[in-house]
Design an enzyme around this catalytic site. Structure first.
Site, short mmCIF file in Angstrom:
data_model
loop_
_atom_site.label_atom_id
_atom_site.label_comp_id
_atom_site.label_asym_id
_atom_site.label_seq_id
_atom_site.Cartn_x
_atom_site.Cartn_y
_atom_site.Cartn_z
N VAL A 49 0.82 -1.21 0.00
CA VAL A 49 0.00 0.00 0.00
C VAL A 49 0.85 1.26 0.00
O VAL A 49 0.33 2.35 0.12
CB VAL A 49 -0.97 0.03 1.20
CG1 VAL A 49 -1.94 -1.11 1.12
CG2 VAL A 49 -0.20 0.01 2.53
N ALA A 52 2.16 6.23 -2.32
CA ALA A 52 2.54 7.65 -2.41
C ALA A 52 3.96 7.81 -1.90
O ALA A 52 4.37 7.15 -0.94
CB ALA A 52 1.58 8.51 -1.59
N LYS A 80 2.98 13.91 -7.83
CA LYS A 80 2.60 14.35 -6.48
C LYS A 80 3.41 15.59 -6.13
O LYS A 80 4.64 15.56 -6.07
CB LYS A 80 2.86 13.23 -5.47
CG LYS A 80 2.52 13.61 -4.04
CD LYS A 80 2.80 12.45 -3.09
CE LYS A 80 2.58 12.85 -1.64
NZ LYS A 80 2.92 11.75 -0.71
N ILE A 346 8.32 4.31 1.98
CA ILE A 346 9.30 4.06 0.92
C ILE A 346 10.56 4.88 1.17
O ILE A 346 11.67 4.41 0.89
CB ILE A 346 8.67 4.36 -0.46
CG1 ILE A 346 7.67 3.25 -0.80
CG2 ILE A 346 9.74 4.48 -1.54
CD1 ILE A 346 6.96 3.43 -2.12
#
Length: 505
Positions: A49, A52, A80, A346
């Site tokens: 998940v 972003a 983004k 991340i």
């Protein structure tokens, strides 16, 4: 180098963390004397998940030799420019934490002090109107920034399909020589003298030997905890959200160049628009909200029809007491998790990888290198924790038990000092490097309605009329620049489109 030189690196687990690690090591360290193997099992799923990202991922892409256009097309990525926070101050309020600065230097005091002074005199212009990435994001516009543009400087990140990203990295890594070993690990072997991990045994009977092991096994923490019992620092008293429901849905609203985080009664909901779908999730604390109520809230607030069944994630916020223990380095969820509020998962993977590359052992794992690695990662996690906490403790959602308790919580000294410094004098953390620098802290402080008790005395060096003239000039320049940028979707269509006519490229 001695005979104990690191010749075999074994990465345990795939997913985003495993394949990011594999791709980076293959690009920066692999050679004829170093082999890299990755062990994963198709029968074991990944969290998947982390859709972003933060601008630092562009640095990782360069290091790993990733072509940005190709990556966007392969992962159905969008751009983004920041994260929009809705209802975190009071219901109805919203602000964007941008990937860029506010204003420019116009005098001896920091720019935000001049804005605060004009606000005190009745100005109704929002702080975000002085940030190009915010104005561009609101207008659905984007172009790659030019270098050294001063007032117009900004950065960007990506919103992408995490499963597609891992698959893309897998292709890159395997082409670079990484060997993938399919199988489920059933046991671990330790060296009888050193206590280091020397091999993992697969269910098939295959034995995979290594000199250095990277634990990317997710929340299972197979080696760093399951085998080495390293220990875990539980941060639930500061970040109590411990569960999430996640579900993708069809695209029903504008594909904007920013992620959204909307406060709910006992947590918050994310929206991440991709080219082919929208990622949604509801993060919450089960002490304040039942699992059923949490999934009901999520499904009731989707913009379009779901395209999969919602799935639940359970986690405990915190980190390992050591990210590097003996000859095992934990990267990703095996090392810790601080919830997805600011898209840090991340980036923490990336920090772990790049710190490992910089301190990669040429033989045995030198205790000094291990200690330095753990110091750097501890600092990174501590700073991220404080920044995430700020969003919660600065809320003004009165009358809701979860939010009332968050405002009243006892803060760690490191965060208390930052809050006091801004509340009293408008001072922000003076970090020169790291994940969230001064502009990020300003975004949340001002965005959630924290106004300093006193202004900077250096403001008096400039007459009020001159301050207003400078602010008006900056406001006009940013508005004009933003309106001239390309539309976000038009940029994607010609730069990194994954779908044309409804079909994958």
């Amino acid at each position: 180098m001695g005979s104990d030189r690191i010749r075999r690196v074994v990465i345990v687990g795939g997913g985003t963390a495993g394949w990011m690690t594999a791709a980076a090591l293959a690009r920066t360290l692999a050679g004829p004397d170093l082999s890299i193997a990755l062990v994963e099992s198709e029968a074991i799923g990944t969290v998947g998940v982390g859709e972003a990202t933060l601008p630092q991922i562009r640095d990782f892409n360069r290091i790993a030799g990733i072509d940005e256009r190709e990556m966007m097309a392969r992962t159905a990525a969008t751009i983004k420019l920041g994260i929009e926070f809705c209802d975190w101050g009071q219901p109805g309020e919203r602000y964007i934490h941008p990937f860029g600065t506010y204003g420019e230097a116009i005098g001896p005091a920091p720019f935000h002090q001049y804005w605060l002074a004009q606000r005190a005199k009745g100005s109704v212009r929002l702080f975000g109107e002085y940030s190009l990435p915010i104005v561009a994001a609101r207008g659905g516009r984007f172009e790659p920034p030019a270098q050294g543009e001063g007032l117009f400087a900004y950065n960007y990140a990506f919103q992408f399909d995490a499963g597609l990203y891992a698959a893309y990295l897998s292709d890159l890594a395997r082409r670079a020589g990484v060997v993938r070993q399919e199988g489920r690990i059933v046991s671990t072997e330790r060296d009888s003298k050193s206590g280091d991990v020397c091999a993992v045994m697969l269910e098939s009977g295959v034995r995979v030997e290594g000199d250095l092991f990277i634990d990317c096994s997710g929340f299972r923490a197979l080696l760093i905890e399951g085998e080495l019992e390293t220990g875990f620092e539980d941060w639930s008293q500061w970040l109590p959200c411990n569960r999430a429901w996640a579900v993708p849905c069809e695209v029903g609203a504008e594909t904007v160049p920013y992620t959204r985080a909307t406060a709910r009664d006992a947590g918050w909901q994310w929206r991440i628009p991709l080219q082919h779908r929208v990622g949604n999730g509801h993060v919450y604390c089960d002490r304040y909200l039942s699992d059923q109520d949490a999934v009901d809230i999520l499904m009731a607030n989707l913009e379009a029809a779901p395209i999969a069944e919602p799935r639940q994630l359970r986690f405990t916020t915190g980190k390992r007491k050591q990210m590097w223990n003996r000859n095992v380095v934990a990267i990703g969820l095996s090392g810790g998790f601080l919830e997805p509020l600011e898209s840090t998962s991340i980036d923490l993977i990336q920090s772990g990888i790049l710190n490992l590359v910089a301190l990669f052992p040429d033989g045995h794992c030198d205790p000094a290198d291990v200690a330095e690695y753990n110091r750097l990662m501890d600092l990174e996690y501590d700073r991220v924790r404080d920044f995430l906490m700020l969003h919660y403790v600065a809320n003004r959602r009165e009358g809701l038990p979860f939010w009332d308790d968050m405002r009243a919580m006892e803060l760690p000294d490191s965060l208390r000092e930052k809050v006091d410094a801004f509340t009293q004098r408008g001072l922000t953390p003076d970090y020169q490097e790291g994940l969230f620098l001064q502009q990020s802290w300003l975004s949340v402080f001002i965005g959630q309605g924290i106004i300093p008790e006193a202004l900077d005395p250096r403001l008096e060096a400039m007459p009020a009329a001159d301050r207003e003239a400078h602010l008006s000039r900056i406001h006009t320049a940013i508005s004009g620049k933003a309106s001239g940028l390309e539309e976000h979707l038009a940029f994607i269509a010609q730069y990194g489109a994954a779908y044309r006519g409804g079909s994958p490229l």
